[in-house]
Design an enzyme around this catalytic site. Structure first.
Site, short mmCIF file in Angstrom:
data_model
loop_
_atom_site.label_atom_id
_atom_site.label_comp_id
_atom_site.label_asym_id
_atom_site.label_seq_id
_atom_site.Cartn_x
_atom_site.Cartn_y
_atom_site.Cartn_z
CB CYS A 1 -1.04 -0.11 1.19
SG CYS A 1 -1.93 -1.33 1.13
CG HIS B 1 -3.30 3.33 2.58
ND1 HIS B 1 -3.71 2.93 1.35
CD2 HIS B 1 -3.22 2.33 3.18
CE1 HIS B 1 -4.28 1.76 1.50
NE2 HIS B 1 -3.70 1.37 2.61
CG ASN C 1 -6.60 -0.95 1.73
OD1 ASN C 1 -6.10 -0.57 0.88
ND2 ASN C 1 -6.11 -1.39 2.78
N1 COA Z 1 -17.84 -8.77 10.47
C1 COA Z 1 -18.20 -9.19 11.74
N2 COA Z 1 -17.47 -9.74 12.83
C2 COA Z 1 -16.11 -9.43 12.30
C3 COA Z 1 -15.52 -9.16 11.28
C4 COA Z 1 -16.59 -8.84 10.01
N3 COA Z 1 -16.21 -8.76 8.95
N4 COA Z 1 -14.25 -9.21 11.34
C5 COA Z 1 -13.95 -9.61 12.35
N5 COA Z 1 -15.04 -9.64 13.31
C6 COA Z 1 -15.03 -10.09 14.61
C7 COA Z 1 -13.86 -11.02 15.15
O1 COA Z 1 -14.07 -12.06 14.71
C8 COA Z 1 -13.76 -10.57 16.33
O2 COA Z 1 -14.84 -11.50 17.17
P1 COA Z 1 -14.48 -12.23 18.48
O3 COA Z 1 -14.30 -11.05 19.45
O4 COA Z 1 -15.50 -13.17 19.02
O5 COA Z 1 -13.15 -13.10 18.20
C9 COA Z 1 -14.35 -9.09 16.82
O6 COA Z 1 -15.24 -9.21 15.39
C10 COA Z 1 -13.17 -8.18 16.70
O7 COA Z 1 -12.24 -8.54 15.87
P2 COA Z 1 -11.08 -7.48 15.79
O8 COA Z 1 -10.01 -8.14 14.64
O9 COA Z 1 -10.34 -7.38 17.11
O10 COA Z 1 -11.61 -6.31 15.06
P3 COA Z 1 -11.03 -4.84 14.99
O11 COA Z 1 -11.67 -3.63 15.68
O12 COA Z 1 -9.40 -4.95 15.34
O13 COA Z 1 -11.34 -4.61 13.47
C11 COA Z 1 -9.87 -4.52 11.17
C12 COA Z 1 -10.68 -5.37 12.49
C13 COA Z 1 -9.43 -5.49 10.31
C14 COA Z 1 -11.06 -3.89 10.69
C15 COA Z 1 -9.07 -3.57 11.81
O14 COA Z 1 -8.05 -4.48 12.78
C16 COA Z 1 -8.07 -3.00 10.96
O15 COA Z 1 -8.42 -2.18 10.26
N6 COA Z 1 -6.82 -3.26 10.84
C17 COA Z 1 -5.85 -2.62 9.97
C18 COA Z 1 -6.05 -3.50 8.57
C19 COA Z 1 -5.47 -2.64 7.53
O16 COA Z 1 -5.51 -1.45 7.28
N7 COA Z 1 -4.69 -3.39 6.77
C20 COA Z 1 -4.57 -3.11 5.51
C21 COA Z 1 -3.16 -2.45 5.50
S1 COA Z 1 -2.51 -1.55 4.01
#
Ligand code: COA
Length: 331
Positions: free
Chosen positions: A116, A256, A286
């Site tokens: 990215c 980004h 993204n």
């Molecule tokens: N729908 C519903 N629930 C979801 C889900 C979805 N699409 N994705 C994850 N969950 C659940 C998980 O399973 C977890 O459940 P649990 O507590 O029962 O295990 C819960 O939601 C929380 O998950 P978590 O991973 O802690 O959520 P988060 O608040 O960290 O959000 C992201 C997840 C991926 C949105 C966030 O971590 C993020 O944006 N990270 C950066 C990713 C990024 O930018 N990547 C690209 C790099 S260029």
């Protein structure tokens, strides 16, 4: 390096696939909800490339728009750099395929994969070719077909990514405008937090993925989140302070587009007004390297960028990589 000229962005272009994938549609594919996705990411829909369309064609359309916008003819382009992590082929590279689409036979063309952060890295490389006088015009095109490496059974990643292409023509600028500075870096030791195996994969890589699927994204979302919010703020501060400026001097920040919560977190650390931070991720998701040039094109065409505006482009991504560039808008 002897700096003979100043480099700046002379034209922008973009091209998004027509097909939309909404949160409501994703609800029918994986166990998720529009409410969860909107609240946790800010994304409502993303664009998906048609199965039979090569990414090179989408990239070439964005490139043609940028060349037109720069007011030059395509034959004036002396170098093509493509930023991508999802090229159609390992070889020929995406830049060569774009070159073929544009019928610019003979022009050097290479790809740059910094995930990215790829567009910021590529722009920084193009800047060197302009500043040392080696080229008059460089085409930097960033394009991604992330849907082709997304596992639509993995709700932790499939809600985030989309497809698209953005391009810029980089060339000499005569006045004080143009690229002022750039800071970039990488932490290979953190690379395991965001991976897409290609020709090789470990047992662990396969175990992490549904049904041992190979060429799909796997990500530790919270590790990437923490890295992203911190590094975007740090890199922005560094690039402005290197130029003896402060964040308050910036007219806009173009980050980004990964997650609205990452943007808010980074901006809070910078104590910068969120209204001046460009965001389109609600409609694009993204799109990795293509994210910033698509934003620049939208903002420029909507008249939100004025000549002389001081802006920072800041990105993070797989690698893990990051980069921030400070420039004064030159169009
Ligand atoms: N729908 C519903 N629930 C979801 C889900 C979805 N699409 N994705 C994850 N969950 C659940 C998980 O399973 C977890 O459940 P649990 O507590 O029962 O295990 C819960 O939601 C929380 O998950 P978590 O991973 O802690 O959520 P988060 O608040 O960290 O959000 C992201 C997840 C991926 C949105 C966030 O971590 C993020 O944006 N990270 C950066 C990713 C990024 O930018 N990547 C690209 C790099 S260029």
């Amino acid at each position: 390096m002897t700096k003979l000229y100043k480099a700046g962005i002379l034209g922008t272009g973009s091209c998004l696939p027509e097909r939309k994938l909404t949160n409501a549609e994703l609800e029918n594919i994986v166990e998720t909800s529009d409410e969860w996705i909107t609240k946790r990411t800010g994304i409502r829909e993303r664009r998906i490339i048609d199965d039979d369309l090569p990414l090179a064609k989408l990239a070439a359309r964005a490139a043609e728009n940028a060349i037109h916008d720069a007011g030059i003819v395509k034959e004036e382009i002396e170098l093509i750099i493509a930023a991508t992590l999802t090229p159609d082929y390992l070889t020929p590279n995406l830049a060569c395929s774009v070159q073929k689409e544009l019928q610019l036979s003979g022009v050097p063309a290479f790809d740059m994969n910094a995930a990215c952060t790829g567009f910021v890295y590529a722009l920084n490389v193009a800047q060197q070719f302009i500043e040392n006088g080696a080229c008059r015009y460089v085409l930097v095109v960033a394009a991604e077909a992330l849907s082709r490496v997304t596992d639509y059974q993995d709700r932790k990643t499939c809600v985030l990514f989309g497809d698209g292409a953005g391009a810029t023509v980089v060339g000499r600028v005569e006045d004080s405008a143009g690229i002022i500075g750039c800071t970039a870096g990488a932490y290979g030791e953190l690379g395991h937090n965001l991976t897409i195996p290609c020709l090789y994969s470990t047992e662990e890589d396969r175990e992490k993925r549904n049904e041992g699927k190979k060429q799909v994204i796997w990500m530790d979302g919270s590790e990437v989140f923490t890295f992203a919010a911190r590094i975007m703020a740090e890199a922005t501060l560094r690039v402005v302070s290197d130029a003896q400026l402060s964040v308050g001097d910036l007219d806009h920040i173009f980050p980004h587009q990964a997650n609205a919560r990452i943007l808010k977190n980074a901006v809070k650390r910078l104590e910068y007004p969120i209204e001046k931070v460009y965001s389109n991720l609600e409609h694009t998701g993204n799109i990795s390297a293509a994210s910033i040039p698509v934003c620049l094109d939208e903002a420029s065409k909507a008249g939100r960028l004025k000549k002389g505006d001081k802006i920072v482009l800041v990105a993070f991504g797989g690698g893990l990589t990051y980069g921030a560039m400070l420039l004064q808008w030159s169009k």
